[in-house]
Design a protein around this motif. Structure first.
Motif, PDB file in Angstrom:
ATOM      1  N   ILE A   5       1.510  -5.227   4.217  1.00 60.38           N
ATOM      2  CA  ILE A   5       0.947  -5.962   5.156  1.00 60.38           C
ATOM      3  C   ILE A   5       1.654  -7.655   4.950  1.00 60.38           C
ATOM      4  O   ILE A   5       1.822  -8.228   4.196  1.00 60.38           O
ATOM      5  CB  ILE A   5      -0.383  -6.315   5.002  1.00 60.38           C
ATOM      6  CG1 ILE A   5      -1.213  -5.057   5.395  1.00 60.38           C
ATOM      7  CG2 ILE A   5      -0.911  -7.541   5.945  1.00 60.38           C
ATOM      8  CD1 ILE A   5      -2.736  -5.333   5.199  1.00 60.38           C
ATOM      9  N   GLY A  10      -5.380  13.508   8.157  1.00 60.17           N
ATOM     10  CA  GLY A  10      -5.299  11.854   8.387  1.00 60.17           C
ATOM     11  C   GLY A  10      -4.568  11.303   7.144  1.00 60.17           C
ATOM     12  O   GLY A  10      -4.119  11.741   6.000  1.00 60.17           O
ATOM     13  N   LEU A  11      -4.598   9.951   7.149  1.00 60.18           N
ATOM     14  CA  LEU A  11      -3.698   9.128   6.310  1.00 60.18           C
ATOM     15  C   LEU A  11      -4.794   8.647   5.232  1.00 60.18           C
ATOM     16  O   LEU A  11      -5.990   8.167   5.242  1.00 60.18           O
ATOM     17  CB  LEU A  11      -3.228   7.873   6.669  1.00 60.18           C
ATOM     18  CG  LEU A  11      -1.923   8.229   7.673  1.00 60.18           C
ATOM     19  CD1 LEU A  11      -1.652   7.168   8.614  1.00 60.18           C
ATOM     20  CD2 LEU A  11      -0.636   8.248   6.568  1.00 60.18           C
ATOM     21  N   LYS A  17      -3.030   0.350  -3.804  1.00 60.98           N
ATOM     22  CA  LYS A  17      -2.728  -0.927  -3.234  1.00 60.98           C
ATOM     23  C   LYS A  17      -2.497  -2.095  -4.350  1.00 60.98           C
ATOM     24  O   LYS A  17      -2.693  -2.013  -5.438  1.00 60.98           O
ATOM     25  CB  LYS A  17      -4.120  -1.612  -2.470  1.00 60.98           C
ATOM     26  CG  LYS A  17      -5.039  -1.709  -3.140  1.00 60.98           C
ATOM     27  CD  LYS A  17      -6.356  -2.076  -2.052  1.00 60.98           C
ATOM     28  CE  LYS A  17      -7.597  -2.058  -2.995  1.00 60.98           C
ATOM     29  NZ  LYS A  17      -8.520  -2.170  -2.080  1.00 60.98           N
ATOM     30  N   GLN A  33      -0.145  11.524   3.510  1.00 63.71           N
ATOM     31  CA  GLN A  33      -0.651  12.378   4.525  1.00 63.71           C
ATOM     32  C   GLN A  33      -0.306  13.881   4.462  1.00 63.71           C
ATOM     33  O   GLN A  33       1.043  14.367   4.342  1.00 63.71           O
ATOM     34  CB  GLN A  33       0.035  11.981   5.972  1.00 63.71           C
ATOM     35  CG  GLN A  33      -0.659  12.558   7.203  1.00 63.71           C
ATOM     36  CD  GLN A  33       0.113  11.993   8.377  1.00 63.71           C
ATOM     37  OE1 GLN A  33       1.328  11.718   8.625  1.00 63.71           O
ATOM     38  NE2 GLN A  33      -0.712  11.681   9.561  1.00 63.71           N
ATOM     39  N   LYS A  61      -1.977  -6.421   9.504  1.00 61.58           N
ATOM     40  CA  LYS A  61      -1.317  -5.411  10.137  1.00 61.58           C
ATOM     41  C   LYS A  61      -0.642  -4.496   9.250  1.00 61.58           C
ATOM     42  O   LYS A  61       0.389  -5.251   8.793  1.00 61.58           O
ATOM     43  CB  LYS A  61      -0.560  -5.359  11.536  1.00 61.58           C
ATOM     44  CG  LYS A  61      -1.278  -5.952  12.596  1.00 61.58           C
ATOM     45  CD  LYS A  61      -0.633  -6.430  13.955  1.00 61.58           C
ATOM     46  CE  LYS A  61       0.550  -7.116  13.737  1.00 61.58           C
ATOM     47  NZ  LYS A  61       1.357  -7.561  14.845  1.00 61.58           N
ATOM     48  N   LEU A  62      -0.816  -3.280   9.037  1.00 58.50           N
ATOM     49  CA  LEU A  62      -0.033  -2.342   8.110  1.00 58.50           C
ATOM     50  C   LEU A  62       1.422  -2.184   8.889  1.00 58.50           C
ATOM     51  O   LEU A  62       1.368  -1.596  10.295  1.00 58.50           O
ATOM     52  CB  LEU A  62      -0.584  -1.025   7.848  1.00 58.50           C
ATOM     53  CG  LEU A  62      -1.653  -1.263   6.810  1.00 58.50           C
ATOM     54  CD1 LEU A  62      -2.217  -0.006   6.901  1.00 58.50           C
ATOM     55  CD2 LEU A  62      -1.039  -1.268   5.491  1.00 58.50           C
ATOM     56  N   THR A  63       2.305  -2.438   8.231  1.00 61.67           N
ATOM     57  CA  THR A  63       3.791  -1.854   8.864  1.00 61.67           C
ATOM     58  C   THR A  63       4.175  -0.404   8.186  1.00 61.67           C
ATOM     59  O   THR A  63       4.570  -0.747   6.813  1.00 61.67           O
ATOM     60  CB  THR A  63       4.894  -3.196   8.679  1.00 61.67           C
ATOM     61  OG1 THR A  63       4.445  -4.195   9.351  1.00 61.67           O
ATOM     62  CG2 THR A  63       5.906  -2.648   9.398  1.00 61.67           C
ATOM     63  N   PHE A  64       4.325   0.498   8.504  1.00 63.70           N
ATOM     64  CA  PHE A  64       4.604   1.704   7.846  1.00 63.70           C
ATOM     65  C   PHE A  64       6.161   1.968   7.678  1.00 63.70           C
ATOM     66  O   PHE A  64       6.998   1.637   8.771  1.00 63.70           O
ATOM     67  CB  PHE A  64       3.993   2.670   8.708  1.00 63.70           C
ATOM     68  CG  PHE A  64       2.675   2.902   8.420  1.00 63.70           C
ATOM     69  CD1 PHE A  64       1.726   2.365   9.265  1.00 63.70           C
ATOM     70  CD2 PHE A  64       2.124   3.804   7.393  1.00 63.70           C
ATOM     71  CE1 PHE A  64       0.305   2.513   8.984  1.00 63.70           C
ATOM     72  CE2 PHE A  64       0.560   3.812   7.065  1.00 63.70           C
ATOM     73  CZ  PHE A  64      -0.220   3.189   7.924  1.00 63.70           C
ATOM     74  N   LEU A  68      -5.393   6.561   1.443  1.00 64.72           N
ATOM     75  CA  LEU A  68      -4.890   5.408   0.562  1.00 64.72           C
ATOM     76  C   LEU A  68      -4.679   5.911  -0.942  1.00 64.72           C
ATOM     77  O   LEU A  68      -5.779   6.269  -1.189  1.00 64.72           O
ATOM     78  CB  LEU A  68      -5.879   4.239   0.731  1.00 64.72           C
ATOM     79  CG  LEU A  68      -5.656   3.023  -0.243  1.00 64.72           C
ATOM     80  CD1 LEU A  68      -4.291   2.490   0.417  1.00 64.72           C
ATOM     81  CD2 LEU A  68      -6.606   2.101   0.052  1.00 64.72           C
ATOM     82  N   TYR A 121       0.206   5.138   1.273  1.00 64.35           N
ATOM     83  CA  TYR A 121      -0.767   6.148   1.895  1.00 64.35           C
ATOM     84  C   TYR A 121       0.144   7.759   1.671  1.00 64.35           C
ATOM     85  O   TYR A 121       1.253   7.701   1.876  1.00 64.35           O
ATOM     86  CB  TYR A 121      -1.069   5.879   3.372  1.00 64.35           C
ATOM     87  CG  TYR A 121      -1.673   4.750   3.474  1.00 64.35           C
ATOM     88  CD1 TYR A 121      -1.455   3.367   3.468  1.00 64.35           C
ATOM     89  CD2 TYR A 121      -3.257   5.146   3.477  1.00 64.35           C
ATOM     90  CE1 TYR A 121      -2.522   2.598   3.737  1.00 64.35           C
ATOM     91  CE2 TYR A 121      -4.151   4.265   3.913  1.00 64.35           C
ATOM     92  CZ  TYR A 121      -3.796   2.820   4.097  1.00 64.35           C
ATOM     93  OH  TYR A 121      -4.756   1.804   4.145  1.00 64.35           O
ATOM     94  N   PHE A 162       3.679   7.332   2.622  1.00 64.87           N
ATOM     95  CA  PHE A 162       4.251   6.273   3.392  1.00 64.87           C
ATOM     96  C   PHE A 162       3.800   4.916   2.641  1.00 64.87           C
ATOM     97  O   PHE A 162       2.799   4.713   2.120  1.00 64.87           O
ATOM     98  CB  PHE A 162       3.452   6.036   4.731  1.00 64.87           C
ATOM     99  CG  PHE A 162       3.611   7.263   5.816  1.00 64.87           C
ATOM    100  CD1 PHE A 162       2.971   8.363   5.673  1.00 64.87           C
ATOM    101  CD2 PHE A 162       4.768   7.104   6.574  1.00 64.87           C
ATOM    102  CE1 PHE A 162       3.018   9.413   6.663  1.00 64.87           C
ATOM    103  CE2 PHE A 162       4.966   8.097   7.446  1.00 64.87           C
ATOM    104  CZ  PHE A 162       4.290   9.392   7.745  1.00 64.87           C
ATOM    105  N   PHE A 209       0.913  -1.108  -0.066  1.00 64.31           N
ATOM    106  CA  PHE A 209       0.009   0.017  -0.262  1.00 64.31           C
ATOM    107  C   PHE A 209       0.909   1.178   0.097  1.00 64.31           C
ATOM    108  O   PHE A 209       2.054   1.225   0.301  1.00 64.31           O
ATOM    109  CB  PHE A 209      -0.876   0.115   1.178  1.00 64.31           C
ATOM    110  CG  PHE A 209      -1.689  -0.926   1.351  1.00 64.31           C
ATOM    111  CD1 PHE A 209      -1.371  -2.332   1.955  1.00 64.31           C
ATOM    112  CD2 PHE A 209      -3.118  -1.141   1.143  1.00 64.31           C
ATOM    113  CE1 PHE A 209      -2.104  -3.356   2.226  1.00 64.31           C
ATOM    114  CE2 PHE A 209      -3.801  -2.096   1.361  1.00 64.31           C
ATOM    115  CZ  PHE A 209      -3.358  -3.411   1.917  1.00 64.31           C
TER     116      PHE A 209
END
Lengths: 113, 112
Positions: free
Chosen positions: B94, B43-44, B49, B38, B99-102, B46, B36, B90, B34
């Motif tokens: 996943i 906020g973030l 993806k 900001q 869980k997203l890992t940024f 999308l 993103y 960002f 993904f």
């Protein structure tokens, strides 16, 4: 609702006080996530709820942090005995499992003084 | 161990120029990927993806990204940037656990 709603948008608290942050996810989203964004630490995963499963708490930084999700919808993140290092923006997101991509709220900016 | 890297902390581009933001990951399989964005005080959101299939994916706001398995990369591109594209970007995989890992993010500045 149309989006993920977080309240309050800003919170200033004194060191040592407890705070509660609220997240209203998108209706029907089964998964809910909390992240923390702070200078120098980037975006950190805190906790993940999926349906009725036990939450994944692996990202909570200490036992002062806890979260619950009532009725599979609204979630509250509680920080007890706040410290200055807890100052950050706390972001909530929700998703439909397997749909790909989270929808994030605008966050709660927490300042501990 | 699984990880994501955004090598560029800050990039400055002239308005109208092309853009490429780099993202590399380390993982034993192909993660979901993904991007993103900001914007300041926001906020973030999308952008796009990738799950599988066509390795070139199109997103919102004229962005696209290309997945390259051989390079473990998922770079974000835009042919011509606009001043409104100034933001933090960002990359977030996943790694099989929902869980997203940024990544650490790339701050984009646009100059006239």
């Amino acid at each position: 609702g149309a989006g993920v709603s977080q309240s309050p948008s800003n919170k200033v608290t004194e060191k040592g006080k407890d705070v509660e942050l609220r997240c209203d996810p998108i209706s029907g989203h089964t998964a809910l996530y909390w992240y923390r964004q702070s200078l120098g630490q980037g975006l950190e995963f805190l906790i993940y709820f999926q349906g009725n499963s036990a939450p994944d708490k692996s990202g909570l930084p200490s036992d002062r942090f806890s979260a619950e999700r009532t009725g599979g919808s609204v979630s509250t993140l509680t920080i007890q005995r706040t410290q200055q290092e807890d100052s950050a923006v706390y972001l909530c997101a929700s998703s439909l499992l397997g749909s790909g991509g989270y929808t994030f709220g605008s966050g709660t900016r927490l300042t501990v003084v | 161990a699984q990880s994501v890297t955004q090598p560029d902390i800050h990039i400055t581009v002239s308005e109208g120029a092309s853009l490429e933001l780099r993202c590399n990951y380390s993982y034993g399989a192909t993660p979901y990927l993904f991007w993103y964005v900001q914007s300041p005080g926001q906020g973030l959101q999308l952008l796009l993806k990738y799950f599988s299939g066509d390795t070139l994916v199109q997103g919102i706001k004229g962005f696209e990204a290309e997945f390259k398995r051989s390079q473990s990369s998922f770079n974000l591109r835009k042919p011509s940037v606009h001043w409104s594209d100034a933001a933090e970007y960002f990359c977030a995989p996943i790694f099989g656990n929902e869980k997203l890992t940024f990544g650490t993010g790339t701050r984009l500045t646009i100059i006239p």
